[in-house]
Design an enzyme around this catalytic site. Structure first.
Site, PDB file in Angstrom:
ATOM      1  N   GLU A 149       0.204 -10.359  -2.367  1.00 22.79           N
ATOM      2  CA  GLU A 149      -1.180 -10.823  -2.553  1.00 22.79           C
ATOM      3  C   GLU A 149      -1.550 -10.847  -4.033  1.00 22.79           C
ATOM      4  OE1 GLU A 149      -3.656  -9.724   1.388  1.00 22.79           O
ATOM      5  OE2 GLU A 149      -2.663  -8.012   0.461  1.00 22.79           O
ATOM      6  N   GLU A 170       1.980  -7.436   7.525  1.00 24.62           N
ATOM      7  CA  GLU A 170       0.969  -6.541   8.088  1.00 24.62           C
ATOM      8  C   GLU A 170       0.771  -6.711   9.601  1.00 24.62           C
ATOM      9  OE1 GLU A 170      -0.223  -6.918   3.721  1.00 24.62           O
ATOM     10  OE2 GLU A 170       0.699  -8.185   5.268  1.00 24.62           O
ATOM     11  N   ALA A 223       0.821  -1.212   0.000  1.00 28.40           N
ATOM     12  CA  ALA A 223       0.000   0.000   0.000  1.00 28.40           C
ATOM     13  C   ALA A 223       0.853   1.259   0.000  1.00 28.40           C
ATOM     14  CB  ALA A 223      -0.924   0.000   1.215  1.00 28.40           C
ATOM     15  N   GLY A 241       0.275  -6.151  -0.219  1.00 34.20           N
ATOM     16  CA  GLY A 241      -0.572  -6.275  -1.400  1.00 34.20           C
ATOM     17  C   GLY A 241       0.166  -6.713  -2.642  1.00 34.20           C
TER      18      GLY A 241
END
Length: 256
Positions: free
Chosen positions: A119, A139, A66, A116
């Site tokens: 991911e 995270e 992010a 992310g």
């Protein structure tokens, strides 16, 4: 070739769609990045000639997660935090589209793939990593969780033990360990990575599109358990036997 300046560039080369993450310095994820990825997936889905979506990066980092400036801006208020949750939902949606697509997806991971970024890679069918790449879902160290599919896909791909180790310890691993733990399928020296990814993308793109889609469906049935995979194999085989391309390929093979 899409020449406009986008956080993700798209080029079509025969049966291969090349999506290049290009938001310096670390390809951080924001709303525009997600919207652009959604548009690319939409275009790739609509192009019958495309069989492979190859996701790579222009710089050293694959995607470090992010956008920190965006988080700073939004995290201070309830409204801002709600908007970050909306961004997580949008990431889940586009990553699921990549995973469910009949097109084969390939992630070429040269450098950091964190949060992310990892991911996104986990939503792809195949992950090739450089030996010096760093992969992780850190995270939890910030009191958060990898909410764009990370807990689900890492556990599904690597198993419960690896997912617990990586996520609960907020562990970042290198390319060799990523392969040893099943996070990626192949580790390649950085200077050879692009050539290896291109060769694999070309090999896959040479396979008939209906066969790729049918194989993906059956593998997904085996993993998810939401469909009778054996019935899907029979249905897929019946469909493929009726394909003119399949008939020609089988006849050529049988002729020696």
């Amino acid at each position: 070739m899409d020449t406009a300046r986008h956080p993700i560039a798209l080029a079509i080369e025969g049966g291969i769609a090349i999506a290049t993450l290009d938001r310096p310095p670390v390809n951080a994820i924001d709303d525009a990045w997600v919207a652009r990825l959604e548009a690319i997936v939409e275009e790739v889905q609509a192009r019958d000639e495309v069989r492979v979506l190859w996701i790579r990066s222009a710089g050293r980092a694959f995607c470090a997660g992010a956008d920190l400036a965006l988080m700073r801006e939004r995290f201070a208020s309830d409204e801002g935090r709600a908007r970050m949750v909306d961004l997580t939902r949008a990431m889940q949606k586009v990553f699921a589209r990549i995973e469910r697509s009949p097109k084969v997806s390939l992630a070429e991971i040269r450098g950091p793939a964190l949060g992310g970024g990892l991911e996104l890679a986990l939503a792809c069918d195949i992950r090739l990593v450089a030996d010096g790449a760093k992969l992780g879902l850190p995270e939890a160290r910030l009191g958060l969780l990898p909410g764009a599919g990370g807990t689900q896909r890492l556990a599904r791909i690597c198993g419960d033990a690896v997912a617990r180790r990586m996520i609960l310890a907020a562990e970042v691993i290198d390319g060799a360990r990523a392969v040893a733990w099943g996070v990626a399928q192949e580790c390649v020296p950085a200077e050879q990575l692009e050539d290896a990814a291109r060769a694999l993308a070309q090999r896959i793109a040479a396979v008939p599109a209906p066969a790729l889609a049918a194989c993906k469906r059956c593998i997904t049935a085996a993993v998810d358990g939401n469909e009778d995979g054996f019935a899907a194999e029979v249905e897929g085989t019946t469909m493929l036997y009726a394909q003119a391309e399949t008939q020609a390929l089988v006849r050529r093979f049988l002729a020696g």
